[in-house]
Design a protein around this motif. Structure first.
Motif, PDB file in Angstrom:
ATOM      1  N   SER A 130       0.831  -1.206   0.000  1.00 10.57           N
ATOM      2  CA  SER A 130       0.000   0.000   0.000  1.00 10.57           C
ATOM      3  C   SER A 130       0.862   1.251   0.000  1.00 10.57           C
ATOM      4  O   SER A 130       1.901   1.304   0.659  1.00 10.57           O
ATOM      5  N   ALA A 131       0.390   2.251  -0.734  1.00  9.29           N
ATOM      6  CA  ALA A 131       1.005   3.574  -0.727  1.00  9.29           C
ATOM      7  C   ALA A 131      -0.048   4.573  -0.269  1.00  9.29           C
ATOM      8  O   ALA A 131      -1.127   4.667  -0.867  1.00  9.29           O
ATOM      9  N   VAL A 132       0.254   5.297   0.815  1.00  8.71           N
ATOM     10  CA  VAL A 132      -0.673   6.280   1.369  1.00  8.71           C
ATOM     11  C   VAL A 132      -0.100   7.672   1.144  1.00  8.71           C
ATOM     12  O   VAL A 132       1.000   7.983   1.598  1.00  8.71           O
ATOM     13  N   THR A 133      -0.847   8.492   0.425  1.00  9.52           N
ATOM     14  CA  THR A 133      -0.436   9.868   0.163  1.00  9.52           C
ATOM     15  C   THR A 133      -1.376  10.817   0.906  1.00  9.52           C
ATOM     16  O   THR A 133      -2.598  10.705   0.796  1.00  9.52           O
ATOM     17  N   LYS A 134      -0.788  11.730   1.674  1.00 12.06           N
ATOM     18  CA  LYS A 134      -1.559  12.746   2.389  1.00 12.06           C
ATOM     19  C   LYS A 134      -1.001  14.116   2.033  1.00 12.06           C
ATOM     20  O   LYS A 134       0.217  14.310   1.988  1.00 12.06           O
TER      21      LYS A 134
END
Length: 267
Positions: free
Chosen positions: A81-85
């Motif tokens: 998973s890649a989480v971008t905020k």
């Protein structure tokens, strides 16, 4: 792995009879998550026949197996998973009447993106689940944003007492485990299913209170209320006492959005 950056700026100026402390900036971060669960079963003394006492082929002495029911290790409980905020904010604290009154208007834009990637290990877990009667495991992409206004105020009654209050909006995207986690604990007799339709939760909150400080000490008493939409929580979606709960008949949990508004309030 995680990387990101932050930029903040500030400007102080006077306008008419007020003093402003303008602040603005933004942040961005990207977090890559890779989870792996591994294990093995070792036959230390070997299996023997209960009557003859002779070794059997069930678990020959010294053998090591990567199969520990219901898993064949290694496994992934959720996909890569890649989480971008990202976020940008603007806030302008204003001092009035010689700082006796302080107003703090502001707002923030929030962006959230969860991008899962299915690799061989996760796909294998999905195929095994389907073979046992479960639904196919299809990781979902979550892409959401929101503008969050906020307003705060302070009224300094004197050098001891201050009335304070604030009104704000909140936003929280589901993390990778709340959306895509799938796990079964045979010993504990429970399963946790992923939820590919889960939505970000939002909130509106307000607070008002009185604080004081002096030679004897300090205190702060507040009354608050927060109202949530799509509140995320972990729920029992199948109880084996009342249903079959396929494929293994275990108590089944899942992170879901509440269909009802949730209110949290107190003093």
């Amino acid at each position: 792995d995680e990387f990101g950056g932050e930029l903040t700026r500030a400007k102080r100026f006077d306008w008419a009879d007020s003093r402003h402390n303008l602040q603005y900036g933004g942040q961005i971060s990207k977090n890559s998550i890779a989870q792996l669960r591994d294990g093995s079963y070792a036959c230390i003394s070997g299996s023997v026949h209960p009557v003859s006492g002779l070794p059997t082929a069930t678990c020959p002495k010294g053998t090591i197996s990567k199969t520990v029911t219901p898993d064949e290790f290694p496994v992934r409980d959720f996909p890569l998973s890649a989480v971008t905020k990202a976020g940008a904010y603007l806030e302008d604290p204003v001092e009035l009447a010689g700082k006796r009154i302080e107003l703090i208007p502001g707002g923030r834009w929030e962006y959230f993106r969860l991008l899962p990637t299915s690799d061989y290990l996760f796909q294998k877990a999905s195929d095994d689940a389907v073979a046992e009667g479960a639904d196919p495991v299809i990781p979902s992409i979550i892409d959401a944003s929101a503008f969050l206004p906020r307003f705060g105020a302070l009224l300094h009654l004197n050098d001891v007492f201050t009335v304070h209050g604030q009104y704000s909006h909140g936003f929280r995207g589901p993390n990778f485990s709340e959306s895509n986690l799938g796990f079964t604990n045979v010993t504990g007799g429970y399963s946790n299913l992923p939820n590919y339709n889960i939505q970000p939760e939002t909130s509106v909150g307000a607070e008002v209170g009185l604080r004081g400080q002096g030679a004897a000490g300090q205190f702060d008493v507040s009354v608050y209320r927060n109202d949530y939409e799509n509140f995320i929580y972990n729920a029992v979606i199948c109880n084996p006492a009342t249903a079959a709960c396929p494929p293994l008949g275990f108590t089944t949990y899942q992170n879901i959005n509440s269909g009802d508004p949730i209110r949290i309030q107190g003093i």
